[in-house]
Design a protein around this motif. Structure first.
Motif, PDB file in Angstrom:
ATOM      1  N   SER A 193      -6.706   9.942 -16.428  1.00  0.00           N
ATOM      2  CA  SER A 193      -7.695   9.701 -15.374  1.00  0.00           C
ATOM      3  C   SER A 193      -7.029   9.614 -14.007  1.00  0.00           C
ATOM      4  CB  SER A 193      -8.454   8.398 -15.658  1.00  0.00           C
ATOM      5  OG  SER A 193      -9.131   7.972 -14.488  1.00  0.00           O
ATOM      6  N   LEU A 194      -7.443  10.503 -13.105  1.00  0.00           N
ATOM      7  CA  LEU A 194      -6.890  10.522 -11.758  1.00  0.00           C
ATOM      8  C   LEU A 194      -7.298   9.255 -10.993  1.00  0.00           C
ATOM      9  CD1 LEU A 194      -5.306  12.389  -9.835  1.00  0.00           C
ATOM     10  CD2 LEU A 194      -7.509  13.153  -8.966  1.00  0.00           C
ATOM     11  N   LEU A 246       0.821  -1.218   0.000  1.00  0.00           N
ATOM     12  CA  LEU A 246       0.000   0.000   0.000  1.00  0.00           C
ATOM     13  C   LEU A 246       0.854   1.266   0.000  1.00  0.00           C
ATOM     14  CD1 LEU A 246      -2.912  -0.896   2.458  1.00  0.00           C
ATOM     15  CD2 LEU A 246      -3.025  -0.637  -0.023  1.00  0.00           C
ATOM     16  N   THR A 247       1.913   1.250   0.805  1.00  0.00           N
ATOM     17  CA  THR A 247       2.734   2.469   0.869  1.00  0.00           C
ATOM     18  C   THR A 247       3.513   2.650  -0.434  1.00  0.00           C
ATOM     19  OG1 THR A 247       4.413   1.178   2.017  1.00  0.00           O
ATOM     20  CG2 THR A 247       2.969   2.520   3.366  1.00  0.00           C
ATOM     21  N   PHE A 248       3.928   1.550  -1.019  1.00  0.00           N
ATOM     22  CA  PHE A 248       4.591   1.650  -2.319  1.00  0.00           C
ATOM     23  C   PHE A 248       3.590   2.192  -3.352  1.00  0.00           C
ATOM     24  CE2 PHE A 248       6.421  -0.602  -6.214  1.00  0.00           C
ATOM     25  CZ  PHE A 248       7.429   0.335  -6.378  1.00  0.00           C
ATOM     26  N   ALA A 249       2.342   1.715  -3.256  1.00  0.00           N
ATOM     27  CA  ALA A 249       1.293   2.188  -4.164  1.00  0.00           C
ATOM     28  C   ALA A 249       1.099   3.696  -3.997  1.00  0.00           C
ATOM     29  CB  ALA A 249      -0.017   1.458  -3.898  1.00  0.00           C
ATOM     30  N   ALA A 250       1.150   4.174  -2.756  1.00  0.00           N
ATOM     31  CA  ALA A 250       0.951   5.610  -2.508  1.00  0.00           C
ATOM     32  C   ALA A 250       2.039   6.417  -3.195  1.00  0.00           C
ATOM     33  CB  ALA A 250       0.944   5.884  -1.001  1.00  0.00           C
ATOM     34  N   LEU A 251       3.279   5.951  -3.072  1.00  0.00           N
ATOM     35  CA  LEU A 251       4.375   6.660  -3.744  1.00  0.00           C
ATOM     36  C   LEU A 251       4.184   6.614  -5.261  1.00  0.00           C
ATOM     37  CD1 LEU A 251       7.145   8.081  -3.636  1.00  0.00           C
ATOM     38  CD2 LEU A 251       8.116   5.837  -4.147  1.00  0.00           C
ATOM     39  N   LEU A 252       3.844   5.415  -5.748  1.00  0.00           N
ATOM     40  CA  LEU A 252       3.642   5.280  -7.191  1.00  0.00           C
ATOM     41  C   LEU A 252       2.533   6.215  -7.666  1.00  0.00           C
ATOM     42  CD1 LEU A 252       3.911   1.429  -7.816  1.00  0.00           C
ATOM     43  CD2 LEU A 252       5.580   3.220  -8.357  1.00  0.00           C
ATOM     44  N   GLY A 259      -4.790   2.092 -10.615  1.00  0.00           N
ATOM     45  CA  GLY A 259      -3.612   1.468 -11.224  1.00  0.00           C
ATOM     46  C   GLY A 259      -2.472   1.363 -10.230  1.00  0.00           C
ATOM     47  N   ALA A 260      -2.251   2.423  -9.444  1.00  0.00           N
ATOM     48  CA  ALA A 260      -1.164   2.411  -8.472  1.00  0.00           C
ATOM     49  C   ALA A 260      -1.401   1.348  -7.409  1.00  0.00           C
ATOM     50  CB  ALA A 260      -1.023   3.795  -7.825  1.00  0.00           C
ATOM     51  N   LEU A 261      -2.650   1.259  -6.943  1.00  0.00           N
ATOM     52  CA  LEU A 261      -2.972   0.233  -5.943  1.00  0.00           C
ATOM     53  C   LEU A 261      -2.691  -1.158  -6.498  1.00  0.00           C
ATOM     54  CD1 LEU A 261      -6.289   1.312  -4.183  1.00  0.00           C
ATOM     55  CD2 LEU A 261      -4.082   0.766  -3.136  1.00  0.00           C
ATOM     56  N   LEU A 262      -3.173  -1.383  -7.721  1.00  0.00           N
ATOM     57  CA  LEU A 262      -2.966  -2.688  -8.342  1.00  0.00           C
ATOM     58  C   LEU A 262      -1.480  -3.011  -8.480  1.00  0.00           C
ATOM     59  CD1 LEU A 262      -5.660  -2.966 -11.100  1.00  0.00           C
ATOM     60  CD2 LEU A 262      -4.623  -4.923  -9.964  1.00  0.00           C
ATOM     61  N   VAL A 263      -0.746  -2.050  -9.047  1.00  0.00           N
ATOM     62  CA  VAL A 263       0.670  -2.303  -9.293  1.00  0.00           C
ATOM     63  C   VAL A 263       1.430  -2.449  -7.974  1.00  0.00           C
ATOM     64  CG1 VAL A 263       2.792  -1.284 -10.222  1.00  0.00           C
ATOM     65  CG2 VAL A 263       0.696  -1.227 -11.564  1.00  0.00           C
ATOM     66  N   VAL A 288       8.947   2.735 -15.432  1.00  0.00           N
ATOM     67  CA  VAL A 288       8.253   1.536 -15.902  1.00  0.00           C
ATOM     68  C   VAL A 288       6.978   1.307 -15.103  1.00  0.00           C
ATOM     69  CG1 VAL A 288       8.400  -0.981 -16.014  1.00  0.00           C
ATOM     70  CG2 VAL A 288      10.282   0.421 -16.866  1.00  0.00           C
ATOM     71  N   PHE A 289       7.070   1.499 -13.784  1.00  0.00           N
ATOM     72  CA  PHE A 289       5.869   1.362 -12.960  1.00  0.00           C
ATOM     73  C   PHE A 289       4.826   2.414 -13.347  1.00  0.00           C
ATOM     74  CE2 PHE A 289       8.684  -0.825  -9.740  1.00  0.00           C
ATOM     75  CZ  PHE A 289       8.019  -2.034  -9.790  1.00  0.00           C
ATOM     76  N   SER A 290       5.266   3.655 -13.551  1.00  0.00           N
ATOM     77  CA  SER A 290       4.323   4.718 -13.908  1.00  0.00           C
ATOM     78  C   SER A 290       3.622   4.411 -15.219  1.00  0.00           C
ATOM     79  CB  SER A 290       5.043   6.061 -14.043  1.00  0.00           C
ATOM     80  OG  SER A 290       5.615   6.432 -12.828  1.00  0.00           O
ATOM     81  N   LEU A 291       4.398   3.924 -16.183  1.00  0.00           N
ATOM     82  CA  LEU A 291       3.815   3.556 -17.475  1.00  0.00           C
ATOM     83  C   LEU A 291       2.741   2.498 -17.295  1.00  0.00           C
ATOM     84  CD1 LEU A 291       6.718   3.324 -20.074  1.00  0.00           C
ATOM     85  CD2 LEU A 291       4.492   4.381 -20.440  1.00  0.00           C
ATOM     86  N   ALA A 292       3.074   1.472 -16.508  1.00  0.00           N
ATOM     87  CA  ALA A 292       2.115   0.390 -16.279  1.00  0.00           C
ATOM     88  C   ALA A 292       0.839   0.944 -15.655  1.00  0.00           C
ATOM     89  CB  ALA A 292       2.733  -0.673 -15.372  1.00  0.00           C
ATOM     90  N   ILE A 293       1.001   1.866 -14.689  1.00  0.00           N
ATOM     91  CA  ILE A 293      -0.157   2.431 -13.993  1.00  0.00           C
ATOM     92  C   ILE A 293      -1.046   3.215 -14.954  1.00  0.00           C
ATOM     93  CG2 ILE A 293      -0.822   4.202 -12.320  1.00  0.00           C
ATOM     94  CD1 ILE A 293       1.672   3.239 -10.706  1.00  0.00           C
ATOM     95  N   VAL A 294      -0.418   4.032 -15.787  1.00  0.00           N
ATOM     96  CA  VAL A 294      -1.204   4.854 -16.707  1.00  0.00           C
ATOM     97  C   VAL A 294      -1.896   3.985 -17.754  1.00  0.00           C
ATOM     98  CG1 VAL A 294      -1.072   6.654 -18.447  1.00  0.00           C
ATOM     99  CG2 VAL A 294       0.182   6.895 -16.318  1.00  0.00           C
ATOM    100  N   ILE A 295      -1.217   2.935 -18.176  1.00  0.00           N
ATOM    101  CA  ILE A 295      -1.823   2.048 -19.166  1.00  0.00           C
ATOM    102  C   ILE A 295      -2.998   1.296 -18.541  1.00  0.00           C
ATOM    103  CG2 ILE A 295      -1.427  -0.028 -20.552  1.00  0.00           C
ATOM    104  CD1 ILE A 295       1.442   1.059 -21.017  1.00  0.00           C
TER     105      ILE A 295
END
Ligand SMILES: Nc1ncnc2c1ncn2[C@@H]1O[C@H](COP(=O)(O)OP(=O)(O)O)[C@@H](O)[C@H]1O
Ligand SMILES: [Mg+2]
Lengths: 286, 234
Positions: A236-237, A13-19, A243-247, A223-230
């Motif tokens: 979309s906010l 979760l905390t990694f997701a928050a940063l992402l 996406g961040a939560l998932l990744v 790479v993580f950011s790309l995955a999240i946006v895709i």
């Protein structure tokens, strides 16, 4: 095969928050300017280094954050006005240009800060651990989680409760039509570029305190950011948050349960989502 | 007020407008007729100075001032508004947000949110709906209402009746006529001759990028034969 415990879920979760902090800036720029800003990771790392230096010299973590956001916002301004303006409308050139900027920034950082690994100093009140659910968890990582949530709320209010926000959303939908209504869309683009960049800077300093800063950290975060946006859909906010939560969570699951397949655990589901929703979970055709 | 002179517009190498000239006087409703693909939208987009098509020759005079070198937002600032073909509402914005993106809801001068909502009561009932949750007629009303928020002196309307039910088309005609009576100049792109005749005072017919016929509504009502030649089926 190990199973997840509370600490690992919190790590996810905390990694997701940063992402989310980093990817929200990425998705705004992607959605509005239609530019895949491959320098976003470099902006993150550069912001982290600036935050490291300024907080180290001033002894103030908050000042470090402020400086990194400001410095990277200025870089965003320069990239947009000084470089991208010459290749506007040529998608491939724009993307290649941002890639070039990424290389230059990384080399610049190597010259200034060298190749060592740095960790941004955490202020005293965020050090140590708190007791939750029968276990101890680092206070700082919980701070990142809270910061991610506040960033989401702040951006949500900006986008949904202000006129600039309405213009940004309208611009993501149909920039030409916004222009035809008498709005200088370039100014909206510029404000968004700087906002998006400053979020990368914020992420750099905040992430630099627990993920550390080193010469290839930029491409990992990119790479993580790309995955999240895709996954979330560009612009979309809410998509970026989901996406961040998932990744973030998949990354933890991958590392804990299938360490040899860690990347596949993220990009496999991403590919599956794309197969059913080519524009991402919250993406819209334009 | 708006004078288009010898306009040549291109999409890449495709030469679409071949020296179009026309005029819209202050407060006048002018209809631009022509079948599909004749260059009506291209003309509207040229006047608005949108990125496509490119204008390679001619001039666009607005109150004697050349618009050719302006960007779209500068054209809009000159109080020329666009109701584009296909409405092009913003799917992410609510009805009210479409109307407040230019001026705050509290603005008092010119067109205000309240004035637009009084004109279109159906929109008032759907204030917080998003553009894509509206019916076809409501969408068109919102597209017209949105254009009014720039306080225009001229509105370019590109086929506003396209795809609407007959009742809605009539309603729209009333609205356009009412707007015309407030002193607003309108350049109305239409495919339906009778719809055009019911609101406009003059008409132009565009065919393959040229104005092939210009007449006042009185002239048309006396003798429709020349028009029928150009418009075919109507
Ligand atoms: N974006 C474009 N690129 C190339 N050709 C176009 C484009 N838009 C329209 N055209 C061509 O220009 C001509 C006029 O189109 P248009 O102005 O849309 O006609 P109308 O609005 O009268 O139906 C048509 O032949 C059409 O195929
Ligand atoms: Mg058309």
């Amino acid at each position: 095969m190990a199973s997840l415990n509370l600490v690992q879920i919190l790590n996810g979760l905390t990694f997701a928050a940063l992402l989310f902090i980093v990817a929200s800036g990425f998705t705004l720029i992607f959605g509005l300017l239609r530019i895949v800003n491959l320098a976003h990771g470099a902006l993150y790392l550069f912001g982290g280094y600036v935050g490291y230096t300024v907080s180290g010299m001033s002894g103030s973590f908050a000042l470090g954050i402020l400086a990194s956001m400001l410095a990277v916002a200025c870089l965003g301004l320069f990239i947009d006005q000084g470089l991208l303006r010459f290749v506007r409308g040529f998608v491939l050139r724009e993307v290649l240009l941002t890639l070039g900027v990424a290389f230059v920034l990384n080399d610049l950082a190597l010259v200034i800060w060298g190749g060592d690994t740095f960790s941004v100093e955490v202020p005293a009140i965020l050090r140590g651990a708190v007791h939750i659910g029968g276990t101890f968890y680092p206070k700082y990582r919980l701070f990142v989680l809270v910061l991610g949530i506040f960033t989401f709320i702040g951006l949500w209010l900006l986008l949904n409760r202000t006129r600039l926000g309405a213009l940004i959303r309208a611009g993501v939908d149909d920039a030409e039509m916004v222009e035809a209504m008498g709005i200088n869309i370039r100014r909206v683009f510029l404000a968004t570029s700087m906002l998006g960049a400053s979020l990368a800077g914020l992420g750099g300093t905040v992430g630099g305190a627990f993920l550390t800063l080193y010469p290839t950290a930029d491409s990992e975060i990119l790479v993580f950011s790309l995955a999240i946006v895709i996954i979330g859909g560009s612009g979309s906010l809410v998509g970026a948050a989901v996406g961040a939560l998932l990744v973030g969570l998949l990354n933890t699951i991958g590392q804990v349960m299938f360490p040899e397949l860690a990347y596949f655990v993220i990009f496999g589901p991403m590919a599956a989502i794309l197969a059913f929703r080519p524009l991402g979970l919250f993406g819209r055709a334009t | 007020m708006l004078e288009v002179r010898n306009l040549h517009s291109f999409y890449g190498d495709a030469h679409v407008l071949h020296g179009v000239s026309l005029e819209v006087k202050a407060g006048e409703v002018v209809a631009l007729l022509g079948r599909n693909g004749m260059g009506k939208t291209t003309l509207i987009r040229s006047i608005m100075r949108l990125a496509q098509p490119q204008m390679r020759e001619g001039s666009l005079l607005w109150k004697g001032e050349e618009l050719k070198h302006l960007t779209p937002h500068e054209v809009a600032k000159k109080r020329i508004a666009l109701v584009p073909q296909g409405r092009r509402l913003f799917p992410s914005l609510t009805v009210v947000e479409h109307l407040t993106m230019l001026k705050p809801a509290s603005a008092k001068h010119g067109w205000t949110v309240n004035r637009v909502l009084e004109m279109f009561p159906r929109l008032a009932e759907r204030k917080n709906h998003r553009g894509n949750q509206l019916s076809g007629g409501e969408r068109q009303m919102l597209a017209v209402g949105r254009s009014l928020m720039i306080d225009p002196e001229l509105v370019l309307m590109d086929e506003p009746s396209e795809g609407l039910a007959p009742v809605m088309v009539q309603h729209l005609e009333t609205i356009i006529a009412d707007l015309g009576k407030t002193g607003l100049a309108i350049l109305l792109v239409e495919q339906n001759l009778y719809s055009a005749l019911s609101v406009a005072s003059r008409i132009y017919v565009l065919e393959t990028g040229k104005v092939v016929h210009a007449a006042s509504v009185e002239e048309v009502k006396k003798d429709q034969a020349p028009l029928m030649r150009f418009l075919g089926v109507h």
